[in-house]
Scaffold this motif. Structure first.
Motif, PDB file in Angstrom:
ATOM      1  N   HIS A   1     154.424  41.053 -34.830  1.00 26.21           N
ATOM      2  CA  HIS A   1     154.931  42.409 -34.594  1.00 26.21           C
ATOM      3  C   HIS A   1     154.438  43.323 -35.711  1.00 26.21           C
ATOM      4  O   HIS A   1     154.351  42.921 -36.866  1.00 26.21           O
ATOM      5  CB  HIS A   1     156.460  42.394 -34.539  1.00 26.21           C
TER       6      HIS A   1
ATOM      7  N   GLY B   1     159.471  52.906 -31.219  1.00 27.55           N
ATOM      8  CA  GLY B   1     160.674  53.541 -31.745  1.00 27.55           C
ATOM      9  C   GLY B   1     160.535  55.041 -31.949  1.00 27.55           C
ATOM     10  O   GLY B   1     161.394  55.673 -32.553  1.00 27.55           O
TER      11      GLY B   1
ATOM     12  N   GLU C   1     151.279  46.693 -28.292  1.00 28.33           N
ATOM     13  CA  GLU C   1     152.263  47.650 -28.789  1.00 28.33           C
ATOM     14  C   GLU C   1     151.590  48.665 -29.711  1.00 28.33           C
ATOM     15  O   GLU C   1     151.412  48.391 -30.910  1.00 28.33           O
ATOM     16  CB  GLU C   1     153.368  46.922 -29.556  1.00 28.33           C
TER      17      GLU C   1
HETATM   18  P1  PGA Z   1     160.759  50.237 -28.951  1.00 30.92           P
HETATM   19  O1  PGA Z   1     160.209  48.944 -29.718  1.00 30.92           O
HETATM   20  O2  PGA Z   1     160.962  49.837 -27.509  1.00 30.92           O
HETATM   21  O3  PGA Z   1     162.057  50.569 -29.647  1.00 30.92           O
HETATM   22  O4  PGA Z   1     159.742  51.301 -29.090  1.00 30.92           O
HETATM   23  C1  PGA Z   1     159.309  48.061 -29.101  1.00 30.92           C
HETATM   24  C2  PGA Z   1     158.985  46.945 -30.060  1.00 30.92           C
HETATM   25  O5  PGA Z   1     158.826  47.214 -31.261  1.00 30.92           O
HETATM   26  O6  PGA Z   1     158.882  45.776 -29.655  1.00 30.92           O
END
Ligand code: PGA
Length: 252
Positions: free
Chosen positions: A97, A175, A169
Protein backbone atom coordinates in the motif's frame (compact mmCIF):
# COMPACT_ATOMS: atom_id res chain seq x y z
CA UNK A 1 -12.66 -16.90 -15.24
CA UNK A 2 -11.33 -14.22 -12.95
CA UNK A 3 -13.10 -13.27 -9.75
CA UNK A 4 -14.63 -9.94 -8.95
CA UNK A 5 -13.58 -8.81 -5.50
CA UNK A 6 -14.56 -5.94 -3.23
CA UNK A 7 -12.09 -5.63 -0.37
CA UNK A 8 -12.23 -3.23 2.55
CA UNK A 9 -9.05 -1.71 3.92
CA UNK A 10 -9.90 -0.41 7.37
CA UNK A 11 -6.37 1.00 7.85
CA UNK A 12 -5.71 2.18 11.44
CA UNK A 13 -9.38 2.59 12.35
CA UNK A 14 -11.75 1.02 14.91
CA UNK A 15 -11.08 -0.50 18.31
CA UNK A 16 -11.53 -4.28 18.56
CA UNK A 17 -15.18 -4.03 19.75
CA UNK A 18 -15.97 -1.50 17.01
CA UNK A 19 -14.28 -3.69 14.41
CA UNK A 20 -16.15 -6.79 15.57
CA UNK A 21 -19.43 -4.89 15.24
CA UNK A 22 -18.52 -3.64 11.76
CA UNK A 23 -17.54 -7.16 10.69
CA UNK A 24 -20.85 -8.51 12.03
CA UNK A 25 -22.79 -5.87 10.12
CA UNK A 26 -20.93 -6.62 6.88
CA UNK A 27 -21.19 -10.38 7.37
CA UNK A 28 -24.96 -10.21 7.96
CA UNK A 29 -25.52 -7.83 5.04
CA UNK A 30 -23.50 -10.03 2.67
CA UNK A 31 -25.40 -13.13 3.83
CA UNK A 32 -28.65 -11.36 2.90
CA UNK A 33 -27.55 -10.65 -0.70
CA UNK A 34 -29.21 -13.17 -3.01
CA UNK A 35 -26.95 -13.23 -6.03
CA UNK A 36 -23.62 -11.99 -4.79
CA UNK A 37 -21.50 -11.09 -7.83
CA UNK A 38 -18.16 -10.73 -6.08
CA UNK A 39 -16.00 -12.09 -3.30
CA UNK A 40 -16.04 -9.81 -0.28
CA UNK A 41 -12.94 -9.30 1.87
CA UNK A 42 -12.40 -7.20 4.97
CA UNK A 43 -8.85 -5.98 5.61
CA UNK A 44 -8.42 -5.33 9.33
CA UNK A 45 -5.66 -4.39 11.80
CA UNK A 46 -3.54 -7.22 13.24
CA UNK A 47 -5.18 -6.81 16.65
CA UNK A 48 -8.59 -7.57 15.13
CA UNK A 49 -7.82 -10.65 13.03
CA UNK A 50 -8.72 -13.39 15.50
CA UNK A 51 -11.88 -11.74 16.82
CA UNK A 52 -13.10 -10.83 13.32
CA UNK A 53 -12.33 -14.35 12.08
CA UNK A 54 -14.67 -15.72 14.77
CA UNK A 55 -17.42 -13.40 13.54
CA UNK A 56 -16.95 -14.42 9.89
CA UNK A 57 -16.78 -18.18 10.57
CA UNK A 58 -19.22 -20.07 8.38
CA UNK A 59 -20.11 -16.98 6.33
CA UNK A 60 -19.04 -15.73 2.92
CA UNK A 61 -16.81 -12.80 3.87
CA UNK A 62 -13.06 -13.40 3.65
CA UNK A 63 -10.43 -11.94 5.95
CA UNK A 64 -7.27 -9.98 5.19
CA UNK A 65 -4.44 -8.41 7.14
CA UNK A 66 -3.09 -5.04 6.01
CA UNK A 67 0.61 -5.89 6.15
CA UNK A 68 3.11 -8.51 7.30
CA UNK A 69 6.77 -8.50 8.24
CA UNK A 70 9.66 -8.98 5.84
CA UNK A 71 11.07 -11.71 8.08
CA UNK A 72 9.68 -15.11 8.97
CA UNK A 73 10.29 -15.00 12.73
CA UNK A 74 12.75 -13.94 15.37
CA UNK A 75 14.01 -10.82 17.11
CA UNK A 76 11.96 -8.16 15.31
CA UNK A 77 10.13 -6.49 18.17
CA UNK A 78 6.68 -5.29 17.25
CA UNK A 79 6.52 -7.03 13.87
CA UNK A 80 3.90 -9.59 12.81
CA UNK A 81 4.96 -12.36 10.43
CA UNK A 82 3.07 -13.91 7.53
CA UNK A 83 2.79 -17.29 9.33
CA UNK A 84 1.32 -15.46 12.35
CA UNK A 85 -1.25 -13.78 10.09
CA UNK A 86 -2.06 -17.11 8.43
CA UNK A 87 -2.49 -18.79 11.82
CA UNK A 88 -5.42 -16.47 12.59
CA UNK A 89 -7.29 -17.99 9.66
CA UNK A 90 -6.84 -14.93 7.43
CA UNK A 91 -7.09 -15.59 3.70
CA UNK A 92 -5.30 -12.52 2.35
CA UNK A 93 -2.72 -9.90 3.17
CA UNK A 94 -2.57 -6.44 1.59
CA UNK A 95 1.01 -5.58 0.60
CA UNK A 96 2.63 -2.54 -0.95
CA UNK A 97 0.00 0.00 0.00
CA UNK A 98 1.27 3.49 -0.81
CA UNK A 99 0.94 4.44 2.88
CA UNK A 100 3.36 1.64 3.77
CA UNK A 101 5.70 2.59 0.94
CA UNK A 102 5.53 6.29 1.79
CA UNK A 103 5.41 6.44 5.60
CA UNK A 104 7.38 3.29 6.40
CA UNK A 105 9.88 3.30 3.55
CA UNK A 106 8.87 -0.06 2.12
CA UNK A 107 10.94 -0.67 -0.99
CA UNK A 108 10.28 -2.77 -4.07
CA UNK A 109 12.92 -5.24 -2.85
CA UNK A 110 11.40 -5.48 0.66
CA UNK A 111 7.96 -6.04 -0.84
CA UNK A 112 9.33 -8.84 -3.00
CA UNK A 113 10.43 -10.56 0.22
CA UNK A 114 7.06 -9.92 1.87
CA UNK A 115 5.23 -11.36 -1.15
CA UNK A 116 7.35 -14.51 -1.01
CA UNK A 117 6.83 -14.93 2.74
CA UNK A 118 3.06 -14.35 2.45
CA UNK A 119 2.67 -16.91 -0.34
CA UNK A 120 4.87 -19.41 1.51
CA UNK A 121 2.55 -19.04 4.51
CA UNK A 122 -0.45 -19.87 2.31
CA UNK A 123 -1.87 -16.36 2.13
CA UNK A 124 -3.17 -14.72 -1.01
CA UNK A 125 -1.79 -11.24 -1.66
CA UNK A 126 -3.60 -8.05 -2.61
CA UNK A 127 -0.64 -6.19 -4.08
CA UNK A 128 -1.00 -2.41 -4.43
CA UNK A 129 0.68 -0.23 -7.01
CA UNK A 130 0.10 3.31 -8.17
CA UNK A 131 1.64 6.66 -9.00
CA UNK A 132 1.81 9.98 -7.18
CA UNK A 133 0.37 13.18 -8.62
CA UNK A 134 3.87 14.42 -9.54
CA UNK A 135 4.59 11.18 -11.37
CA UNK A 136 1.34 11.42 -13.29
CA UNK A 137 2.03 15.06 -14.19
CA UNK A 138 5.51 14.10 -15.35
CA UNK A 139 4.03 11.32 -17.47
CA UNK A 140 6.04 8.60 -15.73
CA UNK A 141 3.04 6.75 -14.25
CA UNK A 142 3.21 3.77 -16.61
CA UNK A 143 6.90 3.29 -15.82
CA UNK A 144 6.35 3.64 -12.05
CA UNK A 145 3.62 1.00 -12.05
CA UNK A 146 5.62 -1.34 -14.26
CA UNK A 147 8.66 -1.07 -11.96
CA UNK A 148 6.54 -1.82 -8.89
CA UNK A 149 4.98 -4.91 -10.46
CA UNK A 150 8.09 -6.25 -12.17
CA UNK A 151 10.29 -5.65 -9.12
CA UNK A 152 8.08 -7.26 -6.49
CA UNK A 153 5.96 -9.82 -8.38
CA UNK A 154 7.38 -10.90 -11.71
CA UNK A 155 9.93 -13.29 -10.22
CA UNK A 156 6.98 -15.55 -9.29
CA UNK A 157 6.14 -18.60 -11.37
CA UNK A 158 2.65 -19.04 -12.86
CA UNK A 159 1.44 -21.17 -9.98
CA UNK A 160 2.46 -18.62 -7.35
CA UNK A 161 1.18 -15.70 -9.42
CA UNK A 162 -2.31 -17.23 -9.38
CA UNK A 163 -2.48 -16.16 -5.71
CA UNK A 164 -1.90 -12.49 -6.51
CA UNK A 165 -4.64 -9.87 -6.79
CA UNK A 166 -3.38 -6.53 -8.10
CA UNK A 167 -4.83 -3.26 -6.82
CA UNK A 168 -4.24 -0.09 -8.81
CA UNK A 169 -4.39 2.83 -6.40
CA UNK A 170 -3.37 6.24 -7.75
CA UNK A 171 -1.93 7.97 -4.67
CA UNK A 172 -3.58 11.25 -5.63
CA UNK A 173 -7.00 9.59 -5.34
CA UNK A 174 -6.55 7.90 -1.94
CA UNK A 175 -8.61 9.50 0.80
CA UNK A 176 -8.78 12.74 -1.18
CA UNK A 177 -12.31 12.43 -2.53
CA UNK A 178 -10.77 12.69 -5.99
CA UNK A 179 -11.45 9.48 -7.94
CA UNK A 180 -9.66 8.56 -11.12
CA UNK A 181 -12.27 8.68 -13.87
CA UNK A 182 -13.44 5.29 -15.02
CA UNK A 183 -11.55 5.87 -18.28
CA UNK A 184 -8.34 6.87 -16.49
CA UNK A 185 -8.55 3.77 -14.30
CA UNK A 186 -9.40 1.49 -17.22
CA UNK A 187 -6.39 2.77 -19.16
CA UNK A 188 -4.05 1.69 -16.35
CA UNK A 189 -5.88 -1.58 -15.69
CA UNK A 190 -5.57 -2.55 -19.35
CA UNK A 191 -1.88 -1.60 -19.22
CA UNK A 192 -1.38 -3.81 -16.14
CA UNK A 193 -3.22 -6.74 -17.72
CA UNK A 194 -1.05 -6.36 -20.79
CA UNK A 195 2.11 -6.45 -18.65
CA UNK A 196 0.86 -9.66 -17.02
CA UNK A 197 0.10 -11.11 -20.46
CA UNK A 198 3.60 -10.31 -21.73
CA UNK A 199 5.14 -12.04 -18.73
CA UNK A 200 2.73 -14.93 -18.04
CA UNK A 201 0.63 -15.27 -21.19
CA UNK A 202 -2.91 -14.32 -22.14
CA UNK A 203 -4.66 -16.94 -20.04
CA UNK A 204 -3.00 -15.92 -16.76
CA UNK A 205 -3.64 -12.25 -17.58
CA UNK A 206 -7.28 -12.99 -18.23
CA UNK A 207 -7.54 -14.81 -14.90
CA UNK A 208 -5.88 -12.03 -12.86
CA UNK A 209 -8.17 -9.88 -10.73
CA UNK A 210 -7.25 -6.18 -10.89
CA UNK A 211 -8.93 -3.88 -8.36
CA UNK A 212 -9.25 -0.12 -8.39
CA UNK A 213 -8.70 1.85 -5.17
CA UNK A 214 -8.91 5.55 -4.38
CA UNK A 215 -12.10 7.28 -3.21
CA UNK A 216 -14.27 4.49 -4.56
CA UNK A 217 -17.77 4.87 -3.14
CA UNK A 218 -21.34 3.70 -3.81
CA UNK A 219 -21.92 6.62 -6.20
CA UNK A 220 -19.00 5.83 -8.54
CA UNK A 221 -18.44 2.07 -8.08
CA UNK A 222 -20.88 0.89 -10.76
CA UNK A 223 -19.27 3.07 -13.44
CA UNK A 224 -15.78 1.89 -12.49
CA UNK A 225 -16.77 -1.80 -12.27
CA UNK A 226 -18.49 -1.64 -15.67
CA UNK A 227 -15.08 -1.26 -17.34
CA UNK A 228 -13.75 -4.48 -18.86
CA UNK A 229 -10.48 -4.55 -16.91
CA UNK A 230 -11.74 -3.31 -13.53
CA UNK A 231 -12.64 -6.36 -11.46
CA UNK A 232 -13.64 -4.66 -8.23
CA UNK A 233 -12.25 -2.31 -5.63
CA UNK A 234 -9.98 -1.86 -2.64
CA UNK A 235 -12.00 0.42 -0.41
CA UNK A 236 -10.64 2.61 2.39
CA UNK A 237 -12.93 5.27 3.86
CA UNK A 238 -16.14 3.79 2.48
CA UNK A 239 -15.39 0.39 4.07
CA UNK A 240 -15.82 1.81 7.57
CA UNK A 241 -19.60 2.02 7.31
CA UNK A 242 -21.37 -1.24 6.46
CA UNK A 243 -24.05 0.52 4.40
CA UNK A 244 -21.49 2.36 2.23
CA UNK A 245 -19.40 -0.78 1.81
CA UNK A 246 -22.48 -2.78 0.82
CA UNK A 247 -23.38 -0.09 -1.71
CA UNK A 248 -20.08 -0.93 -3.42
CA UNK A 249 -20.39 -4.72 -2.97
CA UNK A 250 -23.74 -4.64 -4.77
CA UNK A 251 -22.55 -2.27 -7.51
CA UNK A 252 -21.76 -5.10 -9.95
P1 PGA B 1 -9.88 5.43 0.08
O1 PGA B 1 -8.61 4.48 0.31
O2 PGA B 1 -10.99 4.55 -0.45
O3 PGA B 1 -10.19 6.00 1.44
O4 PGA B 1 -9.48 6.46 -0.91
C1 PGA B 1 -8.32 3.43 -0.57
C2 PGA B 1 -7.09 2.71 -0.08
O5 PGA B 1 -6.15 3.38 0.38
O6 PGA B 1 -7.01 1.47 -0.13
Amino acid sequence: MRKNIVAGNWKMNTTVPEGVQLAKDVNDAVAAVNDLKCDVVVGVPFTHLTAVKAVLEGGKVLLSAENCADHDKGAYTGEVSAPMVASTGADYVILGHSERRGYYNETIEMLKTKVDLALAAGLKVIFCCGESLDERKAGTHFEVIKNELVGSLFHLDDKAFANIVIAYEPIWAIGTGETATADQAEEIHAFIRNLVAEKYGAQVADDTTILYGGSCKPSNAAELFAKPDIDGGLIGGASLKAADFMGIVTAF
